[in-house]
Structure formats: C-alpha cells, structure tokens
Design an enzyme around this catalytic site. Sequence first.
Site, short mmCIF file in Angstrom:
data_model
loop_
_atom_site.label_atom_id
_atom_site.label_comp_id
_atom_site.label_asym_id
_atom_site.label_seq_id
_atom_site.Cartn_x
_atom_site.Cartn_y
_atom_site.Cartn_z
CG ASN A 151 -41.79 7.23 -6.87
OD1 ASN A 151 -41.39 6.03 -6.78
ND2 ASN A 151 -40.75 8.30 -6.85
CD GLU A 247 -30.98 2.78 -9.62
OE1 GLU A 247 -30.72 4.30 -9.59
OE2 GLU A 247 -30.28 2.00 -10.43
CB CYS A 282 -35.85 9.08 -7.57
SG CYS A 282 -35.76 8.45 -9.19
P1 NDP Z 1 -39.20 3.47 1.07
O1 NDP Z 1 -37.72 3.34 1.19
O2 NDP Z 1 -40.07 3.76 2.22
O3 NDP Z 1 -39.74 1.97 0.63
C1 NDP Z 1 -39.33 1.54 -0.65
C2 NDP Z 1 -39.72 0.03 -0.32
O4 NDP Z 1 -38.94 -0.51 0.63
C3 NDP Z 1 -41.32 -0.51 -0.15
O5 NDP Z 1 -41.65 -1.44 -0.87
C4 NDP Z 1 -41.25 -0.66 1.40
O6 NDP Z 1 -42.25 -1.47 1.81
C5 NDP Z 1 -39.95 -1.24 1.43
N1 NDP Z 1 -39.28 -1.55 2.58
C6 NDP Z 1 -39.37 -0.66 3.80
N2 NDP Z 1 -38.79 -1.15 4.82
C7 NDP Z 1 -38.19 -2.39 4.54
C8 NDP Z 1 -37.21 -3.50 4.99
N3 NDP Z 1 -36.71 -3.30 6.38
N4 NDP Z 1 -36.76 -4.48 4.19
C9 NDP Z 1 -37.25 -4.59 2.90
N5 NDP Z 1 -37.80 -3.64 2.43
C10 NDP Z 1 -38.43 -2.44 3.10
O7 NDP Z 1 -39.31 4.46 -0.30
P2 NDP Z 1 -40.98 5.11 -0.81
O8 NDP Z 1 -41.62 4.01 -1.27
O9 NDP Z 1 -41.40 6.06 0.42
O10 NDP Z 1 -40.39 5.63 -1.84
C11 NDP Z 1 -39.68 6.95 -2.21
C12 NDP Z 1 -38.23 6.82 -2.21
O11 NDP Z 1 -37.93 6.11 -3.20
C13 NDP Z 1 -37.67 8.41 -2.34
O12 NDP Z 1 -36.53 8.46 -1.54
C14 NDP Z 1 -37.22 8.23 -3.89
O13 NDP Z 1 -36.31 9.17 -4.10
C15 NDP Z 1 -36.89 6.98 -3.84
N6 NDP Z 1 -36.92 6.55 -5.34
C16 NDP Z 1 -35.72 6.27 -6.17
C17 NDP Z 1 -35.81 6.07 -7.63
C18 NDP Z 1 -34.42 5.98 -8.20
O14 NDP Z 1 -34.45 5.30 -9.25
N7 NDP Z 1 -33.27 6.22 -7.64
C19 NDP Z 1 -37.17 6.07 -8.20
C20 NDP Z 1 -37.95 6.34 -7.41
C21 NDP Z 1 -38.01 6.61 -5.96
P3 NDP Z 1 -43.57 -0.72 2.39
O15 NDP Z 1 -43.98 0.34 1.63
O16 NDP Z 1 -44.27 -1.89 2.91
O17 NDP Z 1 -42.89 -0.10 3.60
#
Ligand code: NDP
Length: 475
Positions: A151, A247, A282
Amino acid sequence: MEYGLIIGSKNVKTEKRKKVFDKFTGEIIAEVSIATEKEVELALDSALRAKKTMAELPAHRRAEIIFKAVEIIKGKREFLGKLIAMEAGKPIKYALGEVDRCIENLTFAGEEAKRIHGETFPVDASKAGENRYGFYERFPVGIVVAISPFNFPLNLAAHKVGPAIAAGCPVILKPAGLTPLSGIELIKAFVEAGVPEGGVSVIAGSGSVVGEMLIKDKRVSKISFTGSREVGEHITKTAGLKKITMELGSNSAVVIDREVYDLNYTVKRCVLGAYYNQGQVCISVQRIYVHRDVFDDFLELFVNETKKQVIGNPLDEKTDIGPMISEAEAIRVESWIDEAKDEGARVLTGGKREGVVYHPTVIIDAKEDMRIVKDELFAPAVVIMPVNSFEEGVERADNSEYGLQAGVFTKDVEKAMFAFRSINTGGIMINDIPSFRVDQMPYGGNKGSGLGREGARFAIEDMTVLKAVIFNFNR
Ligand code: NDP
C-alpha cells in the site's frame, strides 16, 4: 519496461518473470525478474561480505550516501509518482505525496545517521562497581531483511532501507509481490548513491517462497516487517533468534465529542482518513463513534462529502478513489459488507462494486461483533456509530484487538488527556484522524498491531546492538 533484481549492486535478470499490472486499467506496465533459491543465496552472500565494510563506514559517509539517494529520488519525483499510481492504484495526488514523504523520511534517516551514540552509566551505583567507569556504544546489528507491503510501496520500503544504511547494516529488500517496482527504484537510487557493493539488494518473488527463505536464514540478524497480522504472526513463529520489528494492521477509531471546534473540518478530515488510498492504509479511519447529540449533523455532512469523492483512473489529478489492489480484494470487501447488511447494518451511500473499484461507503446500525467493525476492513468504507458520551466512545475505540493509532475530536483538554491515557494504541491524534503520521515520529502499534517502532531515530536504534565497556581503576 523490464526490471531485474539488484544483488551486490548489479542488475540481475532471471528466467522466471512476473508481469506487473496497472491496477486500474489492467494493462501490463512491466515485467520483473523473480528470484529463485539461487538469487536469495547470492543476495545473502553478498550482504554477508558487505557486513564489515558497511559497519566501518563513518557516520558522515552514511549520511552522505542517504542524502545523495534523496537527491536522485527528488529528480525522479514525477516518474515515481506515476509508477506508484499505476502499480498500486494510488491516486496521483497521493502517490506524489508518498514520493515527497519518502524524500523527507530518508532525509530524517540521513540526519539521524550522525546522531547515533551511546551514553555513560554510573557503574558505582552498585557496590561491586566502585572506582569503575562505564559507557555503551551502538553497533550495527548485521544483515537486515526488509519486507514491505503493497500500500505504500516506496515510503514503507524507505522506512526500513534508510535506517539500515544509517545504522551501517547491509539490507535486503523484499517488496510486495503486486507492487515490486517502487522498491526496485528505491534500491537503484541507493546503488547510484554509492552504497558499497552488497550493502543493498532487492529481490522480488513471492512472500511464501523468497520471503520465507529470508526470514529463516541464520545469517540474518534483523527482520523489519510491515504487513498483515497473519503474516506477521507467522514470521514471529518461524524466524528463530533474530531482532524483529512488526508493523501490522488495525481498525482505527475516531471519537467525536459533543463539542468540537469545527464540525465541517472534523468531517472533512474523517472523510479523507476513511477513503484515502481506497482505505488501504494501516491507520485508515474505519470506526467513528459520534456523540449522540451531534450524530445526525455529522452523518449528513459525512454522506454529502462522501458523494463528492471522484472515482476514476489514479493517473487523473481529479481522482480521489481508484481501484483496490486487486479484484479479489474488492470482492472480499463486498462480501464483508453484504454479510453486515444481512446482520442488520445499513448502507447510506456506496456499497457497490464495479470490477476492481469499490465505491466509498458509509455504514450505520453496525454491531461491535461484526467483521466490518472488529477486523481490519482495509477498504473505502466506514462505520459510523452513535455514543452517549465521549467516555463511552473512548472505551469502544479501545475495545479492539488492534492498536495502531486513534483520533479524538474535542474542545476539552481533560477529555483529550483521558483519551490519551485510556486508548491502548501507539499514537493518539487530538483533533485529528488516526491516519496522520509524520515519518520522524515514534510510530508503532500496540496489541495485535505489532509492537514495532518506526520513525528514523527509533528504527535506527532497533537496527543496532548495545555494547558496554567498563574500565576498572582498582588495578
Ligand atoms: P501481507 O502481509 O500480505 O504482505 C506483506 C509482505 O509480506 C509482502 O511483501 C509479502 O509478499 C510478504 N510475505 C507474505 N508471506 C510471507 C512469508 N511467509 N514470509 C515472508 N514474507 C511474506 O500484507 P499486504 O501487502 O497485503 O499489506 C497490507 C497489510 O499491511 C495490512 O494489514 C496493513 O494494515 C498492513 N500495514 C501496516 C502498516 C504499519 O505501519 N503498521 C503500514 C502499511 C500496511 P507477497 O506480496 O509476495 O505475498
């Protein structure tokens, strides 16, 4: 456009490619190389070889490299804005805002690179410590793995890469699968800025394959993860002995008191917080608790403002609302809202999906145990609920498994302080929405939102380890 991986300062092309789509038009905008086990190993190996060089870089040099990267990014502002708009579906006005934040964010990291220091401690506070002198210093933790979500594909990667370089750590970025391009551009800028070979790498590939290999690897000392709670929890169980920053998501709340300074301003801020980046933030406004005495006025203004939101192509400057990150996500949101409607909630405007676009939606008559209230909705939809008192609003705002940020609007400073003390989140915005964030502030969640710390100084500290030294003068 063709994008390779960047490993050890080199552009690496692989046989396996993945198409990256414009999220609104569905057109292919680039093809990106996907890492296999071989490239993950190469990245880890080159980071390991760079560990000593990175750790030995003097502070002024680390700062200089970051500032140079900032200049490169400034020069590509329009290009990067468009890239974010296309790969993430973020309306261009907000996409450019993300580039500007990235510039500011990295500038903070560069400034903080010069301020990393330890402190003395009174050894003789212990009887055993008489006639001794002690201090500690901070040292780079080692290899950092940065995993970022879709995002904010540029700025959230910068939140990890900037501090890692500032702290003197080699860093490997794993950007989100749907939005890898901005992260690759970020690493390109750092390579061009002169990070020693192996100091920065970016490897695209799926989380479950590439991400998994990185988090398990024993050479990695620190994981900085921003993403969903589900993946975050999985990482904490899988990573083993490493420093971890989490996060995660939230279902942020706002409380509106009976008396606020300006109801129009309050509504406009809440509308922005609810729909900005299609609610895929988020700290997006998801729940609004409004004092019953002003509920009808607030609701009428809110629905009117919602109807003014312009839906369209993110590249159009007039667009407020673009596509969700994927049609599957838009369908999920539709099903959650339909489920709430079946359970008695009412949709006042929106509640409609057109392919990948979900219309901005206002929901009332929802119950606390509905998914749209208690879970992270992550959509351009908001639930507005009346409360009998500000205190009830505060209590209900806090009644969540998550705790990233909250906002309260009130003229009463005592009530503001009550909210500050009572709501268990990482941050409280007084007379503002939870969605407000500046990149140097201490930022991180409470409860199910993770207990991480970001914001230049805090992130950098968490990429260091302390080492104490004690001089004995009893010799
Ligand atoms: P995801 O948790 O689906 O993915 C985040 C990252 O983790 C991606 O790069 C993803 O890769 C990777 N990932 C997925 N599975 C694994 C694994 N088993 N091991 C290591 N890495 C992995 O989140 P989204 O991208 O859908 O983002 C949305 C979420 O992020 C929401 O819940 C949002 O609230 C949160 N968020 C939190 C923020 C904060 O500051 N607290 C800020 C922004 C967002 P891939 O895409 O290739 O699956």
